[in-house]
Design a protein around this motif. Structure first.
Motif, PDB file in Angstrom:
ATOM      1  N   GLN A   1     -55.777 -41.723  20.973  1.00 25.74           N
ATOM      2  CA  GLN A   1     -55.368 -41.196  22.275  1.00 25.74           C
ATOM      3  C   GLN A   1     -55.078 -39.701  22.210  1.00 25.74           C
ATOM      4  OE1 GLN A   1     -52.054 -43.702  23.268  1.00 25.74           O
ATOM      5  NE2 GLN A   1     -53.341 -45.332  24.109  1.00 25.74           N
ATOM      6  N   LEU A   2     -54.536 -39.232  21.089  1.00 25.28           N
ATOM      7  CA  LEU A   2     -54.278 -37.802  20.941  1.00 25.28           C
ATOM      8  C   LEU A   2     -55.583 -37.019  21.011  1.00 25.28           C
ATOM      9  CD1 LEU A   2     -52.431 -35.401  20.358  1.00 25.28           C
ATOM     10  CD2 LEU A   2     -52.674 -35.896  17.909  1.00 25.28           C
ATOM     11  N   ARG A   3     -56.609 -37.491  20.334  1.00 21.84           N
ATOM     12  CA  ARG A   3     -57.902 -36.816  20.375  1.00 21.84           C
ATOM     13  C   ARG A   3     -58.499 -36.867  21.790  1.00 21.84           C
ATOM     14  NH1 ARG A   3     -61.796 -35.486  16.656  1.00 21.84           N
ATOM     15  NH2 ARG A   3     -60.731 -36.601  14.985  1.00 21.84           N
ATOM     16  N   ALA A   4     -58.436 -38.038  22.416  1.00 18.21           N
ATOM     17  CA  ALA A   4     -59.023 -38.191  23.756  1.00 18.21           C
ATOM     18  C   ALA A   4     -58.307 -37.304  24.777  1.00 18.21           C
ATOM     19  CB  ALA A   4     -58.961 -39.652  24.181  1.00 18.21           C
ATOM     20  N   THR A   5     -56.979 -37.278  24.706  1.00 18.94           N
ATOM     21  CA  THR A   5     -56.217 -36.445  25.630  1.00 18.94           C
ATOM     22  C   THR A   5     -56.480 -34.964  25.374  1.00 18.94           C
ATOM     23  OG1 THR A   5     -54.474 -38.104  25.890  1.00 18.94           O
ATOM     24  CG2 THR A   5     -53.881 -35.830  26.365  1.00 18.94           C
ATOM     25  N   ALA A   6     -56.560 -34.594  24.103  1.00 15.02           N
ATOM     26  CA  ALA A   6     -56.836 -33.205  23.757  1.00 15.02           C
ATOM     27  C   ALA A   6     -58.207 -32.770  24.278  1.00 15.02           C
ATOM     28  CB  ALA A   6     -56.759 -33.013  22.243  1.00 15.02           C
ATOM     29  N   GLN A   7     -59.165 -33.668  24.247  1.00 17.30           N
ATOM     30  CA  GLN A   7     -60.492 -33.340  24.762  1.00 17.30           C
ATOM     31  C   GLN A   7     -60.447 -33.089  26.271  1.00 17.30           C
ATOM     32  OE1 GLN A   7     -62.561 -36.801  23.268  1.00 17.30           O
ATOM     33  NE2 GLN A   7     -63.335 -35.712  21.455  1.00 17.30           N
ATOM     34  N   LYS A   8     -59.641 -33.871  26.983  1.00 12.78           N
ATOM     35  CA  LYS A   8     -59.484 -33.662  28.423  1.00 12.78           C
ATOM     36  C   LYS A   8     -58.847 -32.304  28.708  1.00 12.78           C
ATOM     37  CE  LYS A   8     -58.877 -38.588  29.555  1.00 12.78           C
ATOM     38  NZ  LYS A   8     -57.936 -39.603  30.112  1.00 12.78           N
ATOM     39  N   ILE A   9     -57.872 -31.952  27.909  1.00 16.12           N
ATOM     40  CA  ILE A   9     -57.183 -30.672  28.097  1.00 16.12           C
ATOM     41  C   ILE A   9     -58.129 -29.510  27.811  1.00 16.12           C
ATOM     42  CG2 ILE A   9     -55.310 -29.210  27.238  1.00 16.12           C
ATOM     43  CD1 ILE A   9     -53.776 -31.843  26.643  1.00 16.12           C
ATOM     44  N   LYS A  10     -58.875 -29.613  26.723  1.00 18.57           N
ATOM     45  CA  LYS A  10     -59.805 -28.545  26.357  1.00 18.57           C
ATOM     46  C   LYS A  10     -60.874 -28.354  27.438  1.00 18.57           C
ATOM     47  CE  LYS A  10     -63.053 -26.979  22.822  1.00 18.57           C
ATOM     48  NZ  LYS A  10     -63.917 -27.354  21.694  1.00 18.57           N
ATOM     49  N   ALA A  11     -61.269 -29.453  28.057  1.00 18.95           N
ATOM     50  CA  ALA A  11     -62.283 -29.371  29.117  1.00 18.95           C
ATOM     51  C   ALA A  11     -61.804 -28.541  30.305  1.00 18.95           C
ATOM     52  CB  ALA A  11     -62.665 -30.773  29.581  1.00 18.95           C
ATOM     53  N   LYS A  12     -60.480 -28.352  30.413  1.00 24.32           N
ATOM     54  CA  LYS A  12     -59.911 -27.526  31.483  1.00 24.32           C
ATOM     55  C   LYS A  12     -59.613 -26.110  30.990  1.00 24.32           C
ATOM     56  CE  LYS A  12     -59.789 -30.872  34.524  1.00 24.32           C
ATOM     57  NZ  LYS A  12     -60.551 -30.830  35.791  1.00 24.32           N
ATOM     58  N   ASN A  13     -60.209 -25.749  29.849  1.00 25.57           N
ATOM     59  CA  ASN A  13     -60.043 -24.417  29.266  1.00 25.57           C
ATOM     60  C   ASN A  13     -58.590 -24.102  28.894  1.00 25.57           C
ATOM     61  OD1 ASN A  13     -62.820 -23.653  29.437  1.00 25.57           O
ATOM     62  ND2 ASN A  13     -62.527 -23.350  31.645  1.00 25.57           N
ATOM     63  N   ILE A  14     -57.880 -25.134  28.440  1.00 24.37           N
ATOM     64  CA  ILE A  14     -56.509 -25.006  27.938  1.00 24.37           C
ATOM     65  C   ILE A  14     -56.505 -25.433  26.478  1.00 24.37           C
ATOM     66  CG2 ILE A  14     -54.117 -25.808  28.165  1.00 24.37           C
ATOM     67  CD1 ILE A  14     -54.805 -26.502  31.114  1.00 24.37           C
TER      68      ILE A  14
END
Length: 413
Positions: free
Chosen positions: A176-189
């Motif tokens: 879940q940490l990886r999946a959530t981090a991928q969502k965050i990165k997709a928003k340029n954060i």
């Protein structure tokens, strides 16, 4: 922030203590100093203070004890406790009572500089078992922990919302940490800032079921499948831009990057609360337990004990002083004064009621892993940190193999 200074401190200390252990009055029974077993004492206490609030709180508590006991108790905050305490213990008149960091403890205990008073101290079972382990050497408990800190996950709630995330996205596992981090990165954060040393990355080893050394501190256990899995996971986060070290974020430590709003998450201890309040008061955040790994939950603890010098001539009075400083009531008073978390199990429930936002830190205290508890490991651990700082492009297994080779030499086998 005192927790950040561990990495490179004690070559001079180790030399002075080894010298002290060879012909300066230390022996298996403590010291040759004449004891004053009863009556008023003149205790000298050295502390590594986090600031004026801690200094005043300890001085006030010491004054209250002195008044009720008829003794004197002089509290001195050290400028550099590693250097000052090392020199004092190597001499003939060290302070009677002093802070001992868990990362330094084995160096002192291994040369007989500490009085093992905690073995028979009343109420010793009230202290958290994993913290007692941090101050156990050769199966002997030397001193009791004065407080504790643990690592947890801090989440910037504004950036969380900006990334379109909800409470359902709060990670509770590595996946879940990886999946959530991928969502965050997709928003340029930038998703996560993590410190580049064993004092942060080591938590992932615990979550994978491994650690740097065996529980008794006698065996190097770096090169295992569990530890390779942990470092490979962290390396993946770094390579994919899902996590970054502070230097890559133009920050001195991960808490600074988080406070500046450069990342959505970080992994830090409960000291971050004071740092954010002082330097970044507008940051809105929440704190959760670290995501569990393949073997379950895992975090790291940072603690200090109240050490008593083997050469003190006021050992009985020193123990009475430590008992007063570590009562449940006094620990809760210290927590209010300068933000530490109690090391006593019978004080933690009250502490959590008084500090509901610290629930994740309190929970972690029950299962946290302490630092490497073995003497003569400073250069080995500094070299390990260097390897971890190059983890993004390095070989996780090679880092662990190098650590094991160096640690086995330091540990004598």
């Amino acid at each position: 922030m005192t927790r950040l200074r561990h990495a490179a401190l004690a070559a001079a200390l180790a030399g002075s203590l080894v010298a002290a252990g060879c012909g300066s009055g230390f022996d298996d029974n403590g010291s040759t100093t004449t004891q004053q077993s009863a009556g008023p004492a003149d205790l000298k206490i050295m502390i590594a203070s986090s600031g004026d609030a801690e200094t005043k709180a300890v001085q006030d508590a010491a004054a209250q004890w002195a008044s009720s006991s008829g003794s004197k108790a002089t509290v001195t905050p050290a400028q550099d406790i590693v250097q000052q305490l090392g020199q004092a213990l190597a001499g003939s008149t060290p302070p009677d009572v002093f802070y001992v960091d868990a990362a330094r403890f084995a160096d002192y205990a291994s040369v007989g500089a500490l009085e093992p008073y905690a073995q028979g101290m009343e109420g010793v079972d009230s202290f958290l078992p994993n913290l007692r382990q941090s101050f156990t050497f050769e199966d002997k408990l030397y001193c009791v922990p004065k407080d504790t800190s643990t690592l947890a996950l801090q989440i910037n709630t504004d950036l969380w919302k900006k990334a379109g995330l909800t409470d359902a996205d709060i990670p509770t596992s590595w996946e879940q940490l990886r999946a959530t981090a991928q969502k965050i990165k997709a928003k340029n954060i930038t998703p996560l800032a993590i410190g580049d040393t064993r004092d942060r990355i080591g938590a992932f080893l615990v979550q994978a079921g491994g650690y740097w050394v065996s529980p008794d501190g006698k065996q190097a256990t770096g090169d295992t499948a569990q530890n390779v899995e942990a470092l490979t996971y962290v390396q993946g986060l770094l390579k994919e831009g899902l996590a970054k070290y502070p230097k890559a974020l133009d920050a001195g430590w991960a808490g600074e990057a988080f406070g500046k709003g450069k990342v959505a998450m970080t992994i830090e201890g409960n000291w971050i609360k004071g740092a954010l309040t002082a330097d970044f008061p507008n940051i809105k955040y929440t704190v959760k337990e670290l995501p569990a790994g393949p073997k379950g939950k895992g975090t790291l603890s940072f603690t200090q004990c109240w050490g008593i010098a083997a050469k003190s001539k006021f050992k009985q009075q020193a123990v009475a002083f430590v008992q007063a400083m570590t009562s449940a009531e006094q620990q809760l008073s210290f927590s209010k004064a300068f933000g530490v978390m109690p090391s006593r199990q019978d004080a933690q429930a009250t502490y959590q009621q008084q500090n509901p936002d610290d629930a994740a830190f309190v929970a972690g205290a029950q299962y946290a892993q302490g630092p490497v508890n073995a003497p003569k490991m400073d250069s080995v651990l500094a070299d390990l940190d260097s390897g971890l700082q190059g983890l993004q492009t390095g070989d996780p297994k090679a880092v662990l193999q190098r650590f094991d080779k160096n640690a086995k030499t330091a540990l004598g086998g």
